[in-house]
Design a protein around this motif. Structure first.
Motif, PDB file in Angstrom:
ATOM      1  N   GLY A   8      12.502-117.615  23.459  1.00  0.00           N
ATOM      2  CA  GLY A   8      13.077-117.007  24.059  1.00  0.00           C
ATOM      3  C   GLY A   8      12.466-116.146  25.533  1.00  0.00           C
ATOM      4  N   ARG A   9      12.223-115.132  25.984  1.00  0.00           N
ATOM      5  CA  ARG A   9      12.130-114.668  27.472  1.00  0.00           C
ATOM      6  C   ARG A   9      10.769-115.106  27.487  1.00  0.00           C
ATOM      7  N   GLY A  10      10.558-114.951  29.197  1.00  0.00           N
ATOM      8  CA  GLY A  10       9.087-114.522  29.414  1.00  0.00           C
ATOM      9  C   GLY A  10       8.029-114.495  28.823  1.00  0.00           C
ATOM     10  N   THR A  11       7.746-114.525  29.014  1.00  0.00           N
ATOM     11  CA  THR A  11       5.674-114.530  28.872  1.00  0.00           C
ATOM     12  C   THR A  11       6.397-115.300  26.948  1.00  0.00           C
ATOM     13  N   ARG A  12       7.520-114.592  26.312  1.00  0.00           N
ATOM     14  CA  ARG A  12       7.317-114.871  25.004  1.00  0.00           C
ATOM     15  C   ARG A  12       7.409-116.129  25.045  1.00  0.00           C
ATOM     16  N   ALA A  13       8.035-117.031  25.603  1.00  0.00           N
ATOM     17  CA  ALA A  13       9.077-118.234  26.217  1.00  0.00           C
ATOM     18  C   ALA A  13       7.530-119.094  26.176  1.00  0.00           C
ATOM     19  N   GLY A  14       6.327-118.752  26.809  1.00  0.00           N
ATOM     20  CA  GLY A  14       5.058-119.388  26.982  1.00  0.00           C
ATOM     21  C   GLY A  14       5.504-119.829  28.360  1.00  0.00           C
ATOM     22  N   LEU A  15       5.837-119.444  29.127  1.00  0.00           N
ATOM     23  CA  LEU A  15       6.118-119.617  30.795  1.00  0.00           C
ATOM     24  C   LEU A  15       5.484-119.052  30.962  1.00  0.00           C
ATOM     25  N   ASP A  16       5.254-119.245  32.644  1.00  0.00           N
ATOM     26  CA  ASP A  16       4.246-119.576  33.342  1.00  0.00           C
ATOM     27  C   ASP A  16       4.662-119.917  34.798  1.00  0.00           C
ATOM     28  N   ARG A  17       4.256-118.972  36.095  1.00  0.00           N
ATOM     29  CA  ARG A  17       4.805-120.182  37.027  1.00  0.00           C
ATOM     30  C   ARG A  17       4.745-121.107  37.032  1.00  0.00           C
ATOM     31  N   GLU A  18       3.316-121.205  37.336  1.00  0.00           N
ATOM     32  CA  GLU A  18       3.139-123.061  37.002  1.00  0.00           C
ATOM     33  C   GLU A  18       3.080-123.710  36.235  1.00  0.00           C
ATOM     34  N   ARG A  19       3.919-123.424  35.187  1.00  0.00           N
ATOM     35  CA  ARG A  19       5.073-124.164  34.632  1.00  0.00           C
ATOM     36  C   ARG A  19       6.362-124.831  34.744  1.00  0.00           C
ATOM     37  N   ILE A  20       7.176-123.539  35.508  1.00  0.00           N
ATOM     38  CA  ILE A  20       8.369-123.400  35.874  1.00  0.00           C
ATOM     39  C   ILE A  20       8.178-124.403  37.505  1.00  0.00           C
ATOM     40  N   LEU A  21       7.159-124.653  38.009  1.00  0.00           N
ATOM     41  CA  LEU A  21       7.284-125.135  39.279  1.00  0.00           C
ATOM     42  C   LEU A  21       6.808-126.270  39.007  1.00  0.00           C
ATOM     43  N   ASN A  22       5.879-126.596  38.071  1.00  0.00           N
ATOM     44  CA  ASN A  22       5.655-128.231  37.807  1.00  0.00           C
ATOM     45  C   ASN A  22       6.879-128.883  37.042  1.00  0.00           C
ATOM     46  N   ALA A  23       7.952-128.009  35.930  1.00  0.00           N
ATOM     47  CA  ALA A  23       9.373-128.497  35.962  1.00  0.00           C
ATOM     48  C   ALA A  23      10.205-128.603  36.802  1.00  0.00           C
ATOM     49  N   ALA A  24       9.873-128.318  37.744  1.00  0.00           N
ATOM     50  CA  ALA A  24      11.272-128.605  39.093  1.00  0.00           C
ATOM     51  C   ALA A  24      10.114-129.532  39.919  1.00  0.00           C
ATOM     52  N   ARG A  25       9.004-129.086  40.365  1.00  0.00           N
ATOM     53  CA  ARG A  25       9.107-129.798  41.931  1.00  0.00           C
ATOM     54  C   ARG A  25       9.292-131.328  42.369  1.00  0.00           C
ATOM     55  N   ASP A  26       9.764-132.083  41.066  1.00  0.00           N
ATOM     56  CA  ASP A  26       9.981-133.122  41.855  1.00  0.00           C
ATOM     57  C   ASP A  26      12.355-133.660  41.046  1.00  0.00           C
ATOM     58  N   ALA A  30      18.691-130.104  47.010  1.00  0.00           N
ATOM     59  CA  ALA A  30      20.358-129.806  46.689  1.00  0.00           C
ATOM     60  C   ALA A  30      21.358-129.582  45.963  1.00  0.00           C
ATOM     61  N   THR A  31      20.359-129.885  44.446  1.00  0.00           N
ATOM     62  CA  THR A  31      21.497-129.369  42.933  1.00  0.00           C
ATOM     63  C   THR A  31      20.194-129.368  42.442  1.00  0.00           C
ATOM     64  N   LEU A  32      19.632-128.785  42.918  1.00  0.00           N
ATOM     65  CA  LEU A  32      18.928-127.899  41.663  1.00  0.00           C
ATOM     66  C   LEU A  32      19.413-126.710  41.282  1.00  0.00           C
ATOM     67  N   THR A  33      19.496-126.312  40.308  1.00  0.00           N
ATOM     68  CA  THR A  33      20.010-124.858  38.869  1.00  0.00           C
ATOM     69  C   THR A  33      18.750-125.049  38.005  1.00  0.00           C
ATOM     70  N   MET A  34      18.815-123.525  38.476  1.00  0.00           N
ATOM     71  CA  MET A  34      18.607-122.326  37.664  1.00  0.00           C
ATOM     72  C   MET A  34      17.815-123.435  35.634  1.00  0.00           C
ATOM     73  N   GLN A  35      19.332-124.167  35.000  1.00  0.00           N
ATOM     74  CA  GLN A  35      19.900-124.361  33.809  1.00  0.00           C
ATOM     75  C   GLN A  35      18.654-126.073  33.766  1.00  0.00           C
ATOM     76  N   GLN A  36      19.108-126.405  34.894  1.00  0.00           N
ATOM     77  CA  GLN A  36      18.093-127.938  34.678  1.00  0.00           C
ATOM     78  C   GLN A  36      16.773-127.076  34.604  1.00  0.00           C
ATOM     79  N   VAL A  37      16.067-126.728  35.252  1.00  0.00           N
ATOM     80  CA  VAL A  37      14.826-126.166  34.743  1.00  0.00           C
ATOM     81  C   VAL A  37      14.549-125.300  33.812  1.00  0.00           C
ATOM     82  N   ALA A  38      15.271-124.779  33.024  1.00  0.00           N
ATOM     83  CA  ALA A  38      15.727-124.166  31.542  1.00  0.00           C
ATOM     84  C   ALA A  38      15.360-125.295  30.521  1.00  0.00           C
ATOM     85  N   ASP A  39      16.632-126.257  30.932  1.00  0.00           N
ATOM     86  CA  ASP A  39      16.585-127.757  30.117  1.00  0.00           C
ATOM     87  C   ASP A  39      15.095-128.490  30.182  1.00  0.00           C
TER      88      ASP A  39
END
Length: 216
Positions: A8-26, A30-39
């Motif tokens: 689900g959404r937000g904290t119920r999905a187990g998300l936090d700022r650090e998890r998002i950063l870890n998933a997106a750092r690499d 130029a081509t980064l999308t929200m969908q890429q990070v969600a995937d």
């Protein structure tokens, strides 16, 4: 249900700022999308909105994260005078900005606390105040110094760390298509001075310090 199980959404999905950063750092900014990070996180795209509202805010968050990590690991030598502090602070700032590469275009750059560089900024401000600069001049001076550093780093990154300035190349082409005139500009272009190297950066900071000394 087949494939990746999405939560689900937000904290119920187990998300936090650090998890998002870890998933997106690499990922490529130029081509980064929200969908890429969600995937990459295995969550629904809307789950990210609890922490980041859109692609731009995500890119800003990643740029600040990259800068914080680079700046905090830099060897910062502020010397003993306010001039030393300006040179040391500017050097660390520019090297950090250049090191984060393409992320620099997404870095919000307004005040020192926005970039989590409080300690060296506090020391620089204290040196300027102790030297006799007013509050207004200290504030304007620090803003100018950071603008110089930001502009220099962005130009170097945009030019691909090359000594050849794209704007100079365009001007050369324009002058080449004309007949006669503009002798001084032609002389400057023919000199092929490196405006993206260390000598240019030293010139920029020295000019800033000379101006501040004049204000005293």
């Amino acid at each position: 249900m087949t494939g990746t199980t999405r939560r689900g959404r937000g904290t119920r999905a187990g998300l936090d700022r650090e998890r998002i950063l870890n998933a997106a750092r690499d990922l490529d900014p130029a081509t980064l999308t929200m969908q890429q990070v969600a995937d990459a996180l295995g969550v629904d795209r809307k789950a990210l909105n609890h922490h980041v509202t859109d692609r731009e805010s995500l890119l800003e968050m990643l740029a600040v994260d990259a800068f914080r990590r680079r700046f905090s690991s830099s060897e910062l030598d502020l010397g003993s005078t306010w001039q030393d502090a300006c040179r040391g602070y500017a050097g660390a700032l520019v090297s950090s900005l250049m090191d984060i590469g393409a992320w620099v275009d997404h870095l919000p750059f307004t005040t020192p606390d926005d970039l989590a560089i409080i300690d060296p900024a506090e020391e620089l401000a204290a040196r300027l105040r102790a030297a006799g600069f007013s509050l207004e001049t200290t504030s304007r001076g620090m803003h100018l110094l950071m603008s110089i550093c930001q502009g220099f780093a962005r130009e170097v990154v945009t030019a691909g760390y090359s000594a050849q300035d794209p704007q100079v190349a365009h001007l050369r082409d324009a002058l080449g298509a004309s007949t006669g005139g503009y002798p001084v500009l032609r002389e400057l272009i023919d000199a092929e001075i490196d405006n993206h190297g260390e000598a240019q950066f030293r010139f920029d900071v020295d000019a800033f310090i000379a101006g501040m000394e004049r204000l005293l």
